[in-house]
Design an enzyme around this catalytic site. Structure first.
Site, mmCIF file in Angstrom:
data_model
loop_
_atom_site.group_PDB
_atom_site.id
_atom_site.type_symbol
_atom_site.label_atom_id
_atom_site.label_comp_id
_atom_site.label_asym_id
_atom_site.label_seq_id
_atom_site.Cartn_x
_atom_site.Cartn_y
_atom_site.Cartn_z
ATOM 1 N N ASN A 1 34.342 32.094 43.250
ATOM 2 C CA ASN A 1 35.475 33.035 43.179
ATOM 3 C C ASN A 1 35.590 33.669 44.559
ATOM 4 O O ASN A 1 34.649 34.307 45.026
ATOM 5 C CB ASN A 1 35.195 34.108 42.123
ATOM 6 N N GLY A 2 36.716 33.468 45.233
ATOM 7 C CA GLY A 2 36.891 34.018 46.583
ATOM 8 C C GLY A 2 37.653 33.042 47.444
ATOM 9 O O GLY A 2 38.268 32.090 46.936
ATOM 10 N N GLU A 33 57.983 51.032 39.169
ATOM 11 C CA GLU A 33 57.068 50.536 38.136
ATOM 12 C C GLU A 33 57.803 49.738 37.062
ATOM 13 O O GLU A 33 57.353 48.669 36.634
ATOM 14 C CB GLU A 33 56.287 51.707 37.511
ATOM 15 N N ARG A 36 41.374 36.700 34.636
ATOM 16 C CA ARG A 36 41.170 36.676 36.085
ATOM 17 C C ARG A 36 41.857 35.486 36.740
ATOM 18 O O ARG A 36 41.906 35.406 37.971
ATOM 19 C CB ARG A 36 39.676 36.623 36.404
ATOM 20 N N LYS A 45 57.086 45.825 36.169
ATOM 21 C CA LYS A 45 56.739 45.345 34.826
ATOM 22 C C LYS A 45 57.654 44.190 34.418
ATOM 23 O O LYS A 45 57.208 43.164 33.914
ATOM 24 C CB LYS A 45 56.833 46.488 33.799
ATOM 25 N N HIS A 68 73.539 52.745 50.358
ATOM 26 C CA HIS A 68 73.229 52.268 51.715
ATOM 27 C C HIS A 68 72.984 50.765 51.738
ATOM 28 O O HIS A 68 72.328 50.250 52.649
ATOM 29 C CB HIS A 68 72.023 53.048 52.262
ATOM 30 N N LYS A 109 44.443 39.458 36.580
ATOM 31 C CA LYS A 109 44.270 40.883 36.319
ATOM 32 C C LYS A 109 43.642 41.614 37.487
ATOM 33 O O LYS A 109 44.026 42.746 37.817
ATOM 34 C CB LYS A 109 43.422 41.062 35.060
HETATM 35 C C1 AGP Z 1 50.143 45.562 37.526
HETATM 36 O O1 AGP Z 1 50.662 45.366 36.281
HETATM 37 C C2 AGP Z 1 49.492 44.394 38.116
HETATM 38 N N1 AGP Z 1 48.492 43.862 37.305
HETATM 39 C C3 AGP Z 1 49.017 44.615 39.548
HETATM 40 O O2 AGP Z 1 50.100 45.020 40.320
HETATM 41 C C4 AGP Z 1 47.887 45.636 39.707
HETATM 42 O O3 AGP Z 1 48.365 46.919 39.496
HETATM 43 C C5 AGP Z 1 47.321 45.531 41.131
HETATM 44 O O4 AGP Z 1 46.812 44.231 41.311
HETATM 45 C C6 AGP Z 1 46.233 46.564 41.380
HETATM 46 O O5 AGP Z 1 45.159 46.337 40.540
HETATM 47 P P1 AGP Z 1 44.029 47.454 40.381
HETATM 48 O O6 AGP Z 1 44.657 48.676 39.801
HETATM 49 O O7 AGP Z 1 43.031 46.812 39.452
HETATM 50 O O8 AGP Z 1 43.450 47.689 41.741
#
Ligand code: AGP
Length: 619
Positions: free
Chosen positions: A99-100, A492, A27, A496, A515, A614
């Site tokens: 947290n926030g 995507e 986190r 990554k 373009h 995450k």
């Molecule tokens: C993707 O690899 C990232 N960890 C990030 O873009 C993630 O997809 C985004 O923060 C959304 O998270 P969620 O699916 O838990 O809502």
């Protein structure tokens, strides 16, 4: 985005807090710290990983059977020891982990400084600590009562309304040994119920191995924990309803096993994950899929005329694929919205529109807020989510769980392919209530059920991808190009690579290059082309030729035995031949592996990339 853990009981708090916070390190991992009460407050902090904090407490251990702990994703103030949590208020009268984001912290800070309070950090959180301490000093409770736990609860209760923003926080004080007061608004907080001990955490994964009985705090709730009590209160500190849930996951779910990183473990789990995403949902007799939790009866489902899919990051890319799937199989219009934009826009939304929030963690603040906004406006909300008990899973009207298991690597992989699988089943579910024939439905279910083995075959490209990564891991820029179902895959693939290797990368619809972006092409900027057989194959091949014509290196992800691409591309990764709507699943694997191996070769931290976390629980 930070992680917090609290413990009060009979056991030594330090090891329990450290083990719990290590499980929440995904986190945020800028710095960490803990505090225990043992007569007075004892605090230890460290910049960097929890491992650094472990080193410190090895030589300077903390005694005490209650304490709080924190791992940080910096929002306010640099990554320094002074800005690490816990923060003390009132010269050690209280310690706070948070947290926030406190949006009005600057105003509050100035007001407190005007009262002579000295700040030691640049954080928004320290304001909370001083505010609670000041209310503790000026407790209106009668002297008798002023000494009891109620004084601390009351100080927290009076401080909260001054805070504008979001919080999941925990407070301890040497005046109230073995007591933890927690509060939630916007950021997740879970109470873990033990026998003669109780726990507090940002999410249940920190409680694994200690208890399966949990209470998910709702917004504006306060909890008061002591070894023998766990009270859930409302914003006025009156007793509030609390539902006790039993956790599903068992210890070991979040272990790497023999894999070097969680990301590569999760890439290899994908065949089983999509099996689980389909399990119990296929109705071959009716050639459709069933979902128990949508909370819409068949009549209501038929009346749905439009979908809005909203999400962030990788989940947003899954939504873009969902748009294609619903248009193709359910003939339904779909709008795909970045949750962070959608929550503040005020689009006119027709009746019979449902809003689908797609999220791995179920805690992404923007997606949660976008769904709340839609709910406020009367739309039926559906959550496609991986975490049982998460805020989004608990707040939407209906939902579908991914059953992908805990996803620990910050770069989402298995949750993404599970999202695409669930969206395919949902499109069939809606389609079979509209224009999708029995035969078409049956064909899709058959093709989907073949996918786990096809993904197992696709994983065999591993060494080939690792070889290609060796050739390109030094580049500074990379382009990803695809069309139709594979444009979201281009986005995507680029995401990554960006998030774990820190190489600048862009995904584009292949034809869009002409373009403008084609100006970026030179011999040092490779382009990854998603060009398996399909309706737009020839078009993509022309786009590929345009890049070759300007000396751009091309890595092609193409259908097995495609000699035509072989002749044109510099490097080729073969994937099994599947229908177009399933190509996102097979192309996901080489894209994930390419990013993984390039990041590995660049010595990047695969599971905990810099500046990321995450689940993004702040705006
Ligand atoms: C993707 O690899 C990232 N960890 C990030 O873009 C993630 O997809 C985004 O923060 C959304 O998270 P969620 O699916 O838990 O809502």
């Amino acid at each position: 985005m930070c992680g917090i853990v609290g413990y009060t009981g009979r056991r030594d708090a330090q090891p329990i807090l450290l083990e719990g916070i290590a499980r929440l390190e995904y986190r945020g991992y800028d710095s960490s710290g803990l505090a225990t009460v043992n007569g007075k407050l004892y605090v230890r902090k460290a910049v960097g990983r929890v491992a650094e904090l472990r080193k410190i407490v090895q030589t300077q251990p903390l005694a005490g059977t209650s304490g709080i702990c924190h791992t940080r994703w910096a929002t306010h103030g640099n990554v320094t020891e002074a800005n690490a949590h816990p923060h003390l208020g009132g010269d050690g009268a209280v310690a706070v982990v948070h947290n926030g984001v406190i949006e009005n912290y600057d105003t509050l800070k100035r007001e407190l400084q005007a009262q002579g309070i000295k700040f030691k950090s640049q954080t928004d959180t320290e304001v909370i600590a001083h505010l609670i301490a000041s209310f503790l000093d000026s407790s209106p409770l009668p002297p008798g009562e002023g000494l009891g736990v109620r004084a601390l609860v009351d100080a927290v209760r009076r401080a909260l309304p001054h805070l504008k923003g979001t919080y999941g926080l925990a407070v301890i004080s040497p005046r109230f040994p073995n007591v933890i007061v927690g509060a939630r608004l916007g950021s997740p907080l879970v109470v873990g119920l033990g026998d003669g001990e109780n726990f507090l955490a940002s999410d249940a994964s920190a409680l694994v191995g200690h208890t399966k009985r949990v209470i998910y705090l709702e917004d504006n709730q306060i909890c008061v924990l002591a070894p023998e009590r766990a009270d859930i209160l409302d914003a006025n500190a009156a007793s509030a309803h609390a539902e006790v849930h039993t956790l599903e996951s068992a210890p070991g779910d979040a272990d790497r096993g023999d894999f070097e990183h969680f990301m590569i473990k999760e890439i290899y789990e994908q065949p089983e994950v999509i099996e689980r995403a389909m399990a119990g949902r296929l109705d071959e007799a009716e050639a459709t899929a069933h979902f128990g939790g949508l909370n819409l009866d068949p009549q209501q489902l038929r009346q749905v005329e439009r979908l809005i899919m909203t999400a962030c990051g990788t989940s947003y890319h899954a939504a873009l694929i969902g748009e294609h799937l619903f248009e193709q199989f359910a003939r339904m219009p779909v709008e795909v919205e970045y949750a962070s934009e959608f929550r503040y826009r005020n689009p006119p939304i027709e009746r019979n529109t449902i809003v689908v929030g797609i999220t791995q963690s179920g805690e992404t603040a923007d997606t949660l807020a976008a769904l709340r906004e839609s709910k406020r406006k009367g739309q039926h909300t559906i959550g496609i989510c991986n975490v049982v008990g998460s805020s989004i899973a608990r707040e939407v009207d209906g939902g579908v769980f991914l059953h992908a298991g805990p996803e620990i690597g910050v770069a989402s992989t298995k949750a993404f392919t599970a999202q695409v699988t669930v969206l395919t089943l949902l499109a069939v579910h809606f389609g079979r209530m509209r224009h999708l024939s029995y035969q078409a439905g049956a064909r899709i279910l058959n093709e989907l059920q073949a996918m786990p083995d096809i993904l197992r075959a696709t994983l065999k490209c591993h060494d080939q991808v690792a070889e290609i990564a060796r050739k390109y891991h030094h580049v500074a820029n990379m382009l990803y190009l695809g069309r139709q179902y594979l444009f979201p895959m281009a986005l995507e693939g680029a995401l990554k690579l960006k998030e774990i290797s820190y190489i600048h990368a862009e995904g584009y619809p292949a034809a869009e290059m002409k373009h403008g972006p084609i100006a970026l092409v030179d011999e040092n900027t490779p382009s990854v082309f998603l060009v398996p057989h399909g309706n737009v194959y020839d078009k993509v091949m022309s786009n590929l030729e345009e890049i070759k014509a300007r000396g751009g290196p091309v890595i092609a992800i193409a259908t097995k035995d495609d000699v035509h691409v072989e002749a044109k591309a510099d490097d080729i990764i073969h994937v099994p031949s599947v229908p177009e709507y399933l190509q996102p699943l097979v192309t996901a694997i080489p894209l994930q592996l390419l990013a993984y191996h390039i990041a590995l070769l660049r010595g990047c931290d695969i599971d905990k990339p810099r500046n990321l976390a995450k689940s993004v629980t702040v705006e």
